[in-house]
Design a protein around this motif. Structure first.
Motif, PDB file in Angstrom:
ATOM      1  N   LYS A  98       0.845  -1.197   0.000  1.00  0.00           N
ATOM      2  CA  LYS A  98       0.000   0.000   0.000  1.00  0.00           C
ATOM      3  C   LYS A  98       0.884   1.252   0.000  1.00  0.00           C
ATOM      4  CE  LYS A  98      -3.996   2.139   0.701  1.00  0.00           C
ATOM      5  NZ  LYS A  98      -5.233   1.909   0.010  1.00  0.00           N
ATOM      6  N   PHE A  99       0.622   2.159  -0.961  1.00  0.00           N
ATOM      7  CA  PHE A  99       1.329   3.443  -1.022  1.00  0.00           C
ATOM      8  C   PHE A  99       0.308   4.560  -1.047  1.00  0.00           C
ATOM      9  CE2 PHE A  99       2.963   6.965  -3.703  1.00  0.00           C
ATOM     10  CZ  PHE A  99       3.915   7.438  -2.816  1.00  0.00           C
ATOM     11  N   GLU A 100       0.571   5.574  -0.238  1.00  0.00           N
ATOM     12  CA  GLU A 100      -0.268   6.769  -0.249  1.00  0.00           C
ATOM     13  C   GLU A 100       0.617   7.999  -0.382  1.00  0.00           C
ATOM     14  OE1 GLU A 100      -2.724   6.511   3.308  1.00  0.00           O
ATOM     15  OE2 GLU A 100      -4.324   5.655   2.069  1.00  0.00           O
ATOM     16  N   LEU A 101       0.205   8.889  -1.292  1.00  0.00           N
ATOM     17  CA  LEU A 101       0.860  10.189  -1.468  1.00  0.00           C
ATOM     18  C   LEU A 101      -0.186  11.239  -1.123  1.00  0.00           C
ATOM     19  CD1 LEU A 101       3.070  12.141  -2.369  1.00  0.00           C
ATOM     20  CD2 LEU A 101       2.336  11.761  -4.732  1.00  0.00           C
ATOM     21  N   VAL A 102       0.104  12.001  -0.075  1.00  0.00           N
ATOM     22  CA  VAL A 102      -0.849  12.966   0.443  1.00  0.00           C
ATOM     23  C   VAL A 102      -0.226  14.355   0.445  1.00  0.00           C
ATOM     24  CG1 VAL A 102      -2.319  13.556   2.421  1.00  0.00           C
ATOM     25  CG2 VAL A 102      -1.725  11.162   1.981  1.00  0.00           C
ATOM     26  N   SER A 103      -0.983  15.326  -0.058  1.00  0.00           N
ATOM     27  CA  SER A 103      -0.564  16.728   0.037  1.00  0.00           C
ATOM     28  C   SER A 103      -1.618  17.440   0.874  1.00  0.00           C
ATOM     29  CB  SER A 103      -0.450  17.355  -1.362  1.00  0.00           C
ATOM     30  OG  SER A 103      -1.725  17.601  -1.903  1.00  0.00           O
ATOM     31  N   PRO A 104      -1.347  18.659   1.320  1.00  0.00           N
ATOM     32  CA  PRO A 104      -2.363  19.379   2.103  1.00  0.00           C
ATOM     33  C   PRO A 104      -3.679  19.564   1.335  1.00  0.00           C
ATOM     34  CG  PRO A 104      -0.250  20.459   2.332  1.00  0.00           C
ATOM     35  CD  PRO A 104      -0.088  19.402   1.268  1.00  0.00           C
ATOM     36  N   GLU A 105      -3.598  19.609   0.013  1.00  0.00           N
ATOM     37  CA  GLU A 105      -4.796  19.836  -0.796  1.00  0.00           C
ATOM     38  C   GLU A 105      -5.642  18.584  -0.979  1.00  0.00           C
ATOM     39  OE1 GLU A 105      -1.628  20.491  -2.374  1.00  0.00           O
ATOM     40  OE2 GLU A 105      -1.573  22.494  -1.515  1.00  0.00           O
ATOM     41  N   VAL A 139      -2.520   9.652  -4.368  1.00  0.00           N
ATOM     42  CA  VAL A 139      -2.399   8.229  -4.663  1.00  0.00           C
ATOM     43  C   VAL A 139      -2.756   7.441  -3.405  1.00  0.00           C
ATOM     44  CG1 VAL A 139      -0.838   6.350  -5.332  1.00  0.00           C
ATOM     45  CG2 VAL A 139      -0.481   8.637  -6.263  1.00  0.00           C
ATOM     46  N   SER A 140      -3.521   6.396  -3.590  1.00  0.00           N
ATOM     47  CA  SER A 140      -3.807   5.448  -2.514  1.00  0.00           C
ATOM     48  C   SER A 140      -4.106   4.125  -3.203  1.00  0.00           C
ATOM     49  CB  SER A 140      -4.999   5.900  -1.669  1.00  0.00           C
ATOM     50  OG  SER A 140      -5.243   4.950  -0.647  1.00  0.00           O
ATOM     51  N   GLU A 141      -3.052   3.338  -3.419  1.00  0.00           N
ATOM     52  CA  GLU A 141      -3.232   2.084  -4.151  1.00  0.00           C
ATOM     53  C   GLU A 141      -2.113   1.102  -3.873  1.00  0.00           C
ATOM     54  OE1 GLU A 141      -2.180   2.385  -8.577  1.00  0.00           O
ATOM     55  OE2 GLU A 141      -2.556   4.473  -8.051  1.00  0.00           O
ATOM     56  N   THR A 156      14.524   3.462  -3.158  1.00  0.00           N
ATOM     57  CA  THR A 156      13.440   2.661  -3.705  1.00  0.00           C
ATOM     58  C   THR A 156      12.790   1.880  -2.572  1.00  0.00           C
ATOM     59  OG1 THR A 156      14.584   2.438  -5.810  1.00  0.00           O
ATOM     60  CG2 THR A 156      12.822   0.859  -5.355  1.00  0.00           C
ATOM     61  N   VAL A 157      11.473   1.990  -2.483  1.00  0.00           N
ATOM     62  CA  VAL A 157      10.708   1.281  -1.466  1.00  0.00           C
ATOM     63  C   VAL A 157       9.973   0.138  -2.160  1.00  0.00           C
ATOM     64  CG1 VAL A 157       8.876   1.468   0.254  1.00  0.00           C
ATOM     65  CG2 VAL A 157      10.374   3.440  -0.201  1.00  0.00           C
ATOM     66  N   MET A 158      10.080  -1.057  -1.556  1.00  0.00           N
ATOM     67  CA  MET A 158       9.374  -2.233  -2.067  1.00  0.00           C
ATOM     68  C   MET A 158       8.674  -2.911  -0.893  1.00  0.00           C
ATOM     69  SD  MET A 158      12.175  -3.581  -4.828  1.00  0.00           S
ATOM     70  CE  MET A 158      11.017  -4.487  -5.829  1.00  0.00           C
ATOM     71  N   CYS A 203       3.879   2.390   2.629  1.00  0.00           N
ATOM     72  CA  CYS A 203       4.613   3.656   2.657  1.00  0.00           C
ATOM     73  C   CYS A 203       3.607   4.801   2.522  1.00  0.00           C
ATOM     74  CB  CYS A 203       5.619   3.709   1.509  1.00  0.00           C
ATOM     75  SG  CYS A 203       6.462   5.290   1.311  1.00  0.00           S
ATOM     76  N   THR A 204       3.734   5.784   3.395  1.00  0.00           N
ATOM     77  CA  THR A 204       2.922   6.989   3.301  1.00  0.00           C
ATOM     78  C   THR A 204       3.866   8.163   3.138  1.00  0.00           C
ATOM     79  OG1 THR A 204       1.210   6.062   4.722  1.00  0.00           O
ATOM     80  CG2 THR A 204       1.221   8.450   4.456  1.00  0.00           C
ATOM     81  N   LEU A 205       3.662   8.932   2.077  1.00  0.00           N
ATOM     82  CA  LEU A 205       4.474  10.121   1.830  1.00  0.00           C
ATOM     83  C   LEU A 205       3.578  11.338   2.037  1.00  0.00           C
ATOM     84  CD1 LEU A 205       7.000  10.580  -1.042  1.00  0.00           C
ATOM     85  CD2 LEU A 205       5.687  12.463  -0.145  1.00  0.00           C
TER      86      LEU A 205
END
Length: 135
Positions: free
Chosen positions: A6-13, A17-19, A34-36, A77-79
Motif C-alpha cells: 500500500k502506497f499513499e501520497l498525500v498533500s495538504p490539498e 495516490v492510494s493504491e 526505492t521502497v518495495m 509507505c505513506t508520503l
C-alpha cells in the motif's frame, strides 16, 4: 512477479495516490531510495524532486513533490508532501515563480547558514526543472 504494498501520497490539498504498488522511488534527504514490499521501517524527510510509482498493474506514474516526509513500514509507505502534483500537471509558471523566490532568498540571506540553505533549495529546484520539463 514482485509483491505489492500500500502506497499513499498525500498533500495538504488532497490525496493523490492510494493504491497497491510494486515500488516507489522517493527523493529522500540522503538521496533517492526505492521502497518495495517488506521494506525495513524508516522515516525520512523528502527533498524537492520526482516520486516514481510503479503500480501493481505495471504502469509508471510520476509526481513532483516539494518537501515533506515519508513513513515506511513493512506493510506500506505513506508520503506526506508539503506540495505535490502529477508531472503531467506541472504548472511551468508556478515552478518558475518558486525558482525566482529561491533566487531572491539567496540574495536576501543575512548569514552564511541561511544562504547555504537557500542555495541548496535553489539547486534542488533547478535540477527538478531540468528533470521534468523538456528543453
Amino acid at each position: 512477479m514482485p509483491e505489492s504494498f500500500k502506497f499513499e501520497l498525500v498533500s495538504p490539498e488532497r490525496l493523490l495516490v492510494s493504491e497497491q504498488v510494486e515500488s516507489v522511488v522517493i527523493p529522500g534527504a540522503e538521496g533517492e531510495m526505492t521502497v518495495m514490499a517488506h521494506h525495513a521501517p524508516v522515516m525520512t524527510t523528502i527533498q524537492p524532486g520526482v516520486v516514481t510509482v510503479k503500480t501493481a498493474a505495471g504502469e509508471e506514474e510520476r509526481y513532483v513533490v516539494f518537501g515533506g516526509f515519508a513513513d515506511i513500514v513493512p506493510a506500506g509507505c505513506t508520503l506526506l508532501a508539503e506540495s505535490a502534483v502529477a508531472v503531467g500537471d506541472i504548472d511551468r509558471a508556478d515552478l518558475a515563480r518558486r525558482i525566482q523566490e529561491a533566487r531572491e532568498d539567496v540574495a536576501d540571506a543575512k548569514d552564511d547558514q541561511t544562504r547555504s540553505k537557500a542555495e541548496q533549495f535553489l539547486s534542488q529546484l533547478t535540477t527538478l526543472e531540468g528533470a521534468i520539463l523538456p528543453a
